[in-house]
Design an enzyme around this catalytic site. Structure first.
Site, short mmCIF file in Angstrom:
data_model
loop_
_atom_site.label_atom_id
_atom_site.label_comp_id
_atom_site.label_asym_id
_atom_site.label_seq_id
_atom_site.Cartn_x
_atom_site.Cartn_y
_atom_site.Cartn_z
N HIS A 105 -24.12 -37.28 -40.68
CA HIS A 105 -24.02 -37.37 -39.43
C HIS A 105 -25.46 -36.62 -38.58
CE1 HIS A 105 -20.35 -39.05 -38.92
NE2 HIS A 105 -19.55 -37.97 -38.77
N HIS A 179 -18.79 -40.33 -31.64
CA HIS A 179 -17.82 -39.56 -32.23
C HIS A 179 -16.58 -39.07 -31.36
CE1 HIS A 179 -16.14 -37.08 -35.45
NE2 HIS A 179 -17.03 -37.90 -36.41
N GLU A 313 -15.36 -44.86 -35.20
CA GLU A 313 -16.86 -44.85 -35.44
C GLU A 313 -17.40 -46.34 -35.80
OE1 GLU A 313 -17.53 -41.19 -37.69
OE2 GLU A 313 -15.49 -40.76 -37.60
#
Length: 349
Positions: A105, A179, A313
């Site tokens: 991420h 997220h 996501e």
């Protein structure tokens, strides 16, 4: 339609502001300029009761660290990049390893840590936040000077849309997502194991013990990953399927969307009657059922625990950087325009 904003009394190098988008039916979406973090979504149940349907922290300063990435914009690449490195046109790029030997991420320079520039737009039909950011060549190890714009929009049909746009002056890797952890019970009255899903997908990505894609796409037939008919999250939590076990007794997998049905994803919560339908221009998404959520976080509606929220996501697959076949690519060509929209529509049944 309305937009409110409030500067937070949180110690930070740059002022932190929380914005709240409101439509004419009482639905609200709140977010921060920090990381574009969605801090609250108020949506009605079958009786018209407005309650929060995303996980959030009790104290705003907790978002400065935010280890579960609650509500945040994720980039440059959402997901795990194997061995924290990749190659483009024969040139190797090294990234920060923040998930064992892998990159997750965006790591410490990820977009969830950025204080974005924000403009507000109000009309009679829609309210918007336009978030912009410039990421210089080499930041976090990624190539290319990258200009990013993300637009949050709320309309009077209780639809919340996220539009992602970007350009780079050099070939690079990019796939953006949000997220948020959804829980349609409202104010965390229950966990998400009874939430039911429909997913227009025939294939999901196989993971190894480190949650890195093996390179194999698996068929959902006769597995707990077959959501083509409505199925509860609990099925995967209780399953002995090897892939559910790898993910910590639940889901943390990329689904390739068929793009054949009217809806890509539908989530239903039987008690509240709330529904969440998702349509996306992305080729797939990661379903994560908070199997590894710590139990010591102070949330807005109580303590954290496993299976308290589910993430949807929408993105391409970072596995494409190491596996040439079968995975939706995250490569963005020089001067190519990246443009993807995902719409979350809240309803009842």
């Amino acid at each position: 339609m309305d937009i409110n904003q409030e500067e937070l009394s949180v110690p930070s190098e740059q002022p932190l502001v929380e914005y709240t988008l409101k439509n004419d039916h009482g639905m609200e979406v709140s977010c921060l300029n920090l990381g574009g973090i969605i801090t609250k979504i108020l949506a009605p149940d079958k009786n018209g009761q407005l309650e929060n349907v995303v996980l959030n922290f009790k104290e705003k300063e907790t978002y400065l660290e935010n280890p579960p990435f609650f509500g945040a914009l994720i980039g440059r690449v959402a997901g795990r990049i194997q061995s924290a490195q990749f190659e483009l046109d024969g040139e190797s790029y090294s990234l920060q390893a923040n998930d064992g030997p892998n990159h997750l991420h965006g790591a410490d320079t990820g977009f969830h840590k950025v204080v974005w520039d924000v403009e507000t737009v109000e009309t009679t039909d829609v309210v918007k936040l336009v978030l912009t950011h410039f990421s210089p060549h080499g930041e976090g190890g990624y190539p290319g000077n990258l200009k990013v714009k993300v637009t949050y929009s709320l309309d009077n049909d209780n639809a919340f849309s996220i539009r992602y746009e970007a350009t780079s002056d050099k070939k690079t890797a990019l796939t953006l997502t949000n997220h948020s952890y959804f829980n349609l019970s409202g104010n965390l009255k229950a966990d998400i194991q009874s939430h039911e899903l429909n997913i227009d997908s025939d294939q999901f990505v196989e993971l190894d013990e480190a949650l890195i894609p093996t390179g194999n796409l698996l068929d959902v037939n006769d597995t707990p990953y077959d959501f083509r008919s409505k199925q509860a999250i609990r099925v995967g939590v209780e399953s002995s399927h090897p892939q559910n076990k790898v993910a910590g007794n639940g889901y943390d997998h990329y689904f390739v969307l068929n793009k054949k049905a009217d809806l890509d994803i539908k989530v239903s919560e039987p008690v509240s009657g709330r529904t969440l339908t998702v349509n996306t221009e992305q080729p797939g998404f990661v379903l994560y059922t908070s199997n590894m959520l710590p139990e010591d976080l102070k949330l807005g509606d109580g303590p954290s625990k496993k299976y308290l929220g589910l993430c949807l996501e929408t993105q391409a697959s970072p596995a494409s950087l190491h596996h040439a076949e079968g995975f939706p690519s995250v490569v963005l060509e020089k001067d190519e325009k990246y443009s993807k929209t995902t719409t979350f529509r809240f309803g009842v049944e």
